[in-house]
Design an enzyme around this catalytic site. Structure first.
Site, PDB file in Angstrom:
ATOM      1  N   LYS A  97      77.725  62.658 -16.816  1.00 41.22           N
ATOM      2  CA  LYS A  97      77.724  61.348 -17.458  1.00 41.22           C
ATOM      3  C   LYS A  97      78.939  61.167 -18.363  1.00 41.22           C
ATOM      4  O   LYS A  97      79.337  62.094 -19.073  1.00 41.22           O
ATOM      5  CB  LYS A  97      76.453  61.160 -18.294  1.00 41.22           C
ATOM      6  N   ARG A 181      62.417  45.334  -9.038  1.00 38.91           N
ATOM      7  CA  ARG A 181      61.812  44.084  -8.571  1.00 38.91           C
ATOM      8  C   ARG A 181      62.723  42.894  -8.874  1.00 38.91           C
ATOM      9  O   ARG A 181      62.810  41.945  -8.083  1.00 38.91           O
ATOM     10  CB  ARG A 181      60.435  43.884  -9.203  1.00 38.91           C
ATOM     11  N   SER A 252      64.097  63.742 -17.434  1.00 40.44           N
ATOM     12  CA  SER A 252      63.259  64.619 -18.240  1.00 40.44           C
ATOM     13  C   SER A 252      61.963  64.989 -17.537  1.00 40.44           C
ATOM     14  O   SER A 252      61.305  65.970 -17.908  1.00 40.44           O
ATOM     15  CB  SER A 252      62.941  63.921 -19.573  1.00 40.44           C
TER      16      SER A 252
END
Length: 309
Positions: A97, A181, A252
């Protein structure tokens, strides 16, 4: 071939422009991960567990998102030494990242030979007005989104893979569901519009017209779209796949659970067999305790997904 660096990923035709060709290669590299699971790891041992479980790639971190939330402070790019240690421990691709807008962190990650870069809202943003120009890099970038407009803006900047933002480190999948969605709902709406209405729609969602037009033609995003942010169980992973995602990031949820190796294998199986309830039931048994989740109705919970648009 559309203009402005737009590549018809799922179509045919020769690509002659060098910049566009380079982007097409990066999109192709991202497509190789389709149908897989990408797992957050903080050391070489976890990376090996993820690879043995069947992960298609790992995300090298110093702290998983749950720990970033718990400990607070400024979250930055991980130590390059740790990333190289993890990379040397596995044969699958390794991601890392970089902070939003921090192109120097991205330059460092590219220099150490990382396979993919995630310009991530989980880390503390370095620039609240600009994202990295991802066309300036040789390796593929993945970026998060909450809606179709965000997704297409990141693609215009050079993202070769999109993921839902969700809310990483919460073990709560509701925001990831909301985001996928939203994206897929906007695409369905787009497909019902005539050509004249597409211009207005592109303006409405603040996205480049050519990318909006291409998305309408394809009936999907022009790059792979993964689920991320709160996926903690095999059922969560299968849910995101059934909703239409191309793969799943798990942060996680694996290594904050009671039996990480078993849960990792179960999530990989759930993504592979996401439409088979019998296999999903089987792999969901005896996994140990899942990570402790966070109630996102609590106003004190920081919303990482709102850190950029």
């Amino acid at each position: 071939m559309a203009s402005d660096g737009v590549v018809t990923v799922y179509g045919d035709g020769a690509i002659t422009d060098t910049k566009v060709s380079s982007y097409a290669v990066k999109v192709g590299l991202a497509q190789m991960l389709r149908g897989g699971v990408i797992m957050d790891v903080v050391n070489a041992e976890q990376a090996r567990i993820a690879e043995e479980a069947g992960a298609t790639a790992v995300m090298a971190l110093e702290r998983v998102p749950a720990d970033i939330r718990a400990q607070g402070g400024v979250a930055r790019m991980s130590d390059p030494g740790l990333i190289k240690e993890i990379k040397s421990a596995v044969t699958i691709p390794v991601m890392a990242k970089a902070r939003i807008g921090h192109f120097v962190e991205a330059q460092i990650l590219e220099a150490i030979g990382i396979d993919y870069i995630d310009e991530s809202e989980v880390l503390t943003p370095a620039d609240d007005x600009h994202h990295i120009n991802k066309h300036n890099f040789r390796i593929p970038f993945v970026c998060g989104c909450r809606n179709l407009g965000e997704a297409l803006r990141r693609i215009a900047e050079g993202a070769a893979m999109i993921r839902t933002k969700g809310e990483a480190g919460t073990g709560n999948v509701i925001e990831a569901v909301r985001h996928v969605r939203s994206v897929l709902g906007d695409i369905r709406k787009l497909q019902s519009l005539d050509d004249d209405e597409v211009f207005a729609f592109a303006k409405q969602i603040a996205a480049p017209y050519e990318l909006v037009r291409q998305t309408k033609q394809l009936g999907r995003l022009p790059v792979v779209n993964f689920a991320a942010g709160g996926v903690a169980t095999p059922a969560d992973a299968a849910l995101m796949m059934q909703l239409g995602c191309d793969g799943v990031f798990v942060g996680s949820g694996v290594f904050k659970s009671g039996d990480p190796a078993r849960r990792a294998r179960a999530i990989v199986q759930a993504v592979t067999h996401y439409n088979d309830p019998h296999i999903l039931a089987e792999v969901s048994c005896s996994l140990g305790e899942a990570m402790v989740g966070i109630n996102l109705k609590d106003e004190k919970v920081e919303r990482y997904a709102e850190r950029s648009e």
